[in-house]
Design a protein around this motif. Structure first.
Motif, mmCIF file in Angstrom:
data_model
loop_
_atom_site.group_PDB
_atom_site.id
_atom_site.type_symbol
_atom_site.label_atom_id
_atom_site.label_comp_id
_atom_site.label_asym_id
_atom_site.label_seq_id
_atom_site.Cartn_x
_atom_site.Cartn_y
_atom_site.Cartn_z
ATOM 1 N N GLY A 96 0.867 -1.180 0.000
ATOM 2 C CA GLY A 96 0.000 0.000 0.000
ATOM 3 C C GLY A 96 0.897 1.220 0.000
ATOM 4 N N GLY A 97 0.309 2.371 0.106
ATOM 5 C CA GLY A 97 1.093 3.593 0.047
ATOM 6 C C GLY A 97 1.503 4.157 1.391
ATOM 7 N N GLY A 98 1.043 3.546 2.473
ATOM 8 C CA GLY A 98 1.341 4.088 3.791
ATOM 9 C C GLY A 98 0.267 5.069 4.231
ATOM 10 N N THR A 99 0.614 5.880 5.203
ATOM 11 C CA THR A 99 -0.381 6.785 5.786
ATOM 12 C C THR A 99 -0.051 8.256 5.610
ATOM 13 N N VAL A 100 1.167 8.590 5.233
ATOM 14 C CA VAL A 100 1.570 9.996 5.164
ATOM 15 C C VAL A 100 1.486 10.504 3.730
ATOM 16 N N VAL A 101 0.732 11.582 3.569
ATOM 17 C CA VAL A 101 0.565 12.244 2.278
ATOM 18 C C VAL A 101 1.225 13.613 2.387
ATOM 19 N N THR A 102 2.172 13.884 1.509
ATOM 20 C CA THR A 102 2.821 15.192 1.463
ATOM 21 C C THR A 102 2.282 15.937 0.249
ATOM 22 N N PHE A 103 1.910 17.191 0.466
ATOM 23 C CA PHE A 103 1.425 17.982 -0.659
ATOM 24 C C PHE A 103 1.885 19.424 -0.509
ATOM 25 N N PHE A 104 1.849 20.131 -1.635
ATOM 26 C CA PHE A 104 2.395 21.477 -1.721
ATOM 27 C C PHE A 104 1.302 22.425 -2.191
ATOM 28 N N LEU A 105 1.024 23.424 -1.379
ATOM 29 C CA LEU A 105 0.015 24.420 -1.719
ATOM 30 C C LEU A 105 0.661 25.633 -2.351
ATOM 31 N N ASP A 106 0.008 26.181 -3.348
ATOM 32 C CA ASP A 106 0.406 27.481 -3.875
ATOM 33 C C ASP A 106 0.122 28.505 -2.777
ATOM 34 N N GLY A 107 0.949 29.510 -2.626
ATOM 35 C CA GLY A 107 0.679 30.554 -1.650
ATOM 36 C C GLY A 107 1.577 30.504 -0.423
ATOM 37 N N GLY A 108 2.482 29.536 -0.361
ATOM 38 C CA GLY A 108 3.480 29.513 0.702
ATOM 39 C C GLY A 108 2.944 29.298 2.103
ATOM 40 N N LYS A 109 3.681 29.835 3.064
ATOM 41 C CA LYS A 109 3.372 29.628 4.481
ATOM 42 C C LYS A 109 2.006 30.199 4.859
ATOM 43 N N ASP A 110 1.668 31.375 4.369
ATOM 44 C CA ASP A 110 0.378 31.978 4.718
ATOM 45 C C ASP A 110 -0.779 31.076 4.308
ATOM 46 N N GLU A 111 -0.711 30.541 3.099
ATOM 47 C CA GLU A 111 -1.776 29.665 2.626
ATOM 48 C C GLU A 111 -1.771 28.342 3.387
ATOM 49 N N ALA A 112 -0.580 27.823 3.672
ATOM 50 C CA ALA A 112 -0.481 26.571 4.431
ATOM 51 C C ALA A 112 -1.087 26.733 5.824
ATOM 52 N N PHE A 113 -0.778 27.837 6.502
ATOM 53 C CA PHE A 113 -1.331 28.068 7.835
ATOM 54 C C PHE A 113 -2.837 28.315 7.785
ATOM 55 N N ARG A 114 -3.306 29.003 6.751
ATOM 56 C CA ARG A 114 -4.735 29.213 6.600
ATOM 57 C C ARG A 114 -5.440 27.873 6.451
ATOM 58 N N PHE A 115 -4.860 26.989 5.636
ATOM 59 C CA PHE A 115 -5.407 25.656 5.433
ATOM 60 C C PHE A 115 -5.438 24.881 6.756
ATOM 61 N N LEU A 116 -4.317 24.860 7.463
ATOM 62 C CA LEU A 116 -4.248 24.123 8.732
ATOM 63 C C LEU A 116 -5.282 24.640 9.733
ATOM 64 N N ASN A 117 -5.390 25.950 9.838
ATOM 65 C CA ASN A 117 -6.328 26.540 10.803
ATOM 66 C C ASN A 117 -7.788 26.299 10.438
ATOM 67 N N ALA A 118 -8.062 25.979 9.184
ATOM 68 C CA ALA A 118 -9.438 25.726 8.743
ATOM 69 C C ALA A 118 -9.849 24.264 8.893
ATOM 70 N N LEU A 119 -8.913 23.388 9.208
ATOM 71 C CA LEU A 119 -9.245 21.966 9.354
ATOM 72 C C LEU A 119 -10.181 21.747 10.531
ATOM 73 N N GLN A 120 -11.178 20.894 10.338
ATOM 74 C CA GLN A 120 -12.150 20.594 11.388
ATOM 75 C C GLN A 120 -12.023 19.171 11.923
ATOM 76 N N VAL A 121 -11.786 18.210 11.067
ATOM 77 C CA VAL A 121 -11.699 16.804 11.464
ATOM 78 C C VAL A 121 -10.256 16.408 11.749
ATOM 79 N N ILE A 122 -9.334 16.985 11.021
ATOM 80 C CA ILE A 122 -7.912 16.668 11.129
ATOM 81 C C ILE A 122 -7.269 17.632 12.113
#
Length: 181
Positions: A96-122
Motif C-alpha cells: 500500500g502507500g502508507g499513511t503519510v501524504v505530502t502535498f504542496f500548496l500554492d501561496g506559501g506559508k500563509d496559505e499553508a497556515f490558513r489551510f491548517l487553521n481551517a481543518l475541522q476533522v484533522i
C-alpha cells in the motif's frame, strides 16, 4: 547477566554501569523490559494491526487522489499514487502507500497556515502517526532546524504540508480537506 551483576561490590557494580545509566535504573541493569500492562496493550494493539493499516492505506490513497486533482495543490507525494517516482517499489515492499501524504500548496506559508487553521476533522500536530488524522507544516516543525537551504535541498517549501491519514470515514476526511481549501 549484565556487567552490573558481575561483582558483589557496590562500587564495582556502579563503575560497571553503561554510560548514562544510574544505579538502580532497571532498564540499564536488566535491559529494556516492558511493564506487564504495556506488554498487554502492545499485544492488544497488534491483534487488529492489519485491519487498521488496510484502512489507513485506503483512506490515504483516497485523500491523496483528491488532493492530486485539486487545482490549488501544486503537487502530491504519496507512494500509493502511480505518479510517485517509487510507486512500483512501494507496492512491492509495502502492499500500500502508507499513511503519510505530502502535498504542496500554492501561496506559501500563509496559505499553508490558513489551510491548517481551517481543518475541522484533522488535528494539527508536531508529530505524525496515530489512528486519528493529523497534519503538520514541516518547514516550521520537523524540518525547521535545517534552515532555508537545507529545506530546499530536501524539497520542503513554505507551502509543504503533511497529513498522517487516520481511520476516520474517508468521506469526512475529503470533506474536511475540501472545506479547508
Amino acid at each position: 547477566h549484565s556487567p552490573a551483576c558481575a561483582s558483589d561490590s557496590g562500587a564495582a557494580r556502579v563503575a560497571a554501569l553503561p554510560s548514562g545509566c544510574a544505579a538502580g535504573d532497571g532498564a540499564c541493569v536488566h535491559g529494556p523490559v516492558l511493564h506487564p500492562v504495556g506488554a498487554w496493550l502492545l499485544r492488544r494493539g497488534q491483534q487488529r494491526y492489519g485491519l487498521r493499516m488496510a484502512a489507513h492505506n485506503h483512506n490515504a490513497l483516497a485523500v491523496s487522489r483528491f488532493l492530486d486533482s485539486h487545482s490549488a495543490v501544486e503537487r502530491v507525494y504519496f507512494p500509493g499514487l502511480e505518479s510517485h517516482p517509487q510507486h512500483e517499489l512501494a507496492k512491492a515492499q509495502m502492499g500500500g502507500g502508507g499513511t503519510v501524504v505530502t502535498f504542496f500548496l500554492d501561496g506559501g506559508k500563509d496559505e499553508a497556515f490558513r489551510f491548517l487553521n481551517a481543518l475541522q476533522v484533522i488535528d494539527i500536530s508536531n508529530n505524525l502517526g496515530d489512528s486519528k488524522s493529523l497534519a503538520t507544516h514541516p518547514a516550521t516543525t520537523t524540518h525547521r532546524r535545517l534552515g532555508p537551504a537545507g529545506r530546499a535541498a530536501v524539497g520542503i517549501t513554505a507551502g509543504t504540508l503533511r497529513l498522517s491519514v487516520g481511520l476516520e470515514d474517508v468521506r469526512d476526511l475529503v470533506e474536511c480537506v475540501t472545506a479547508a481549501r
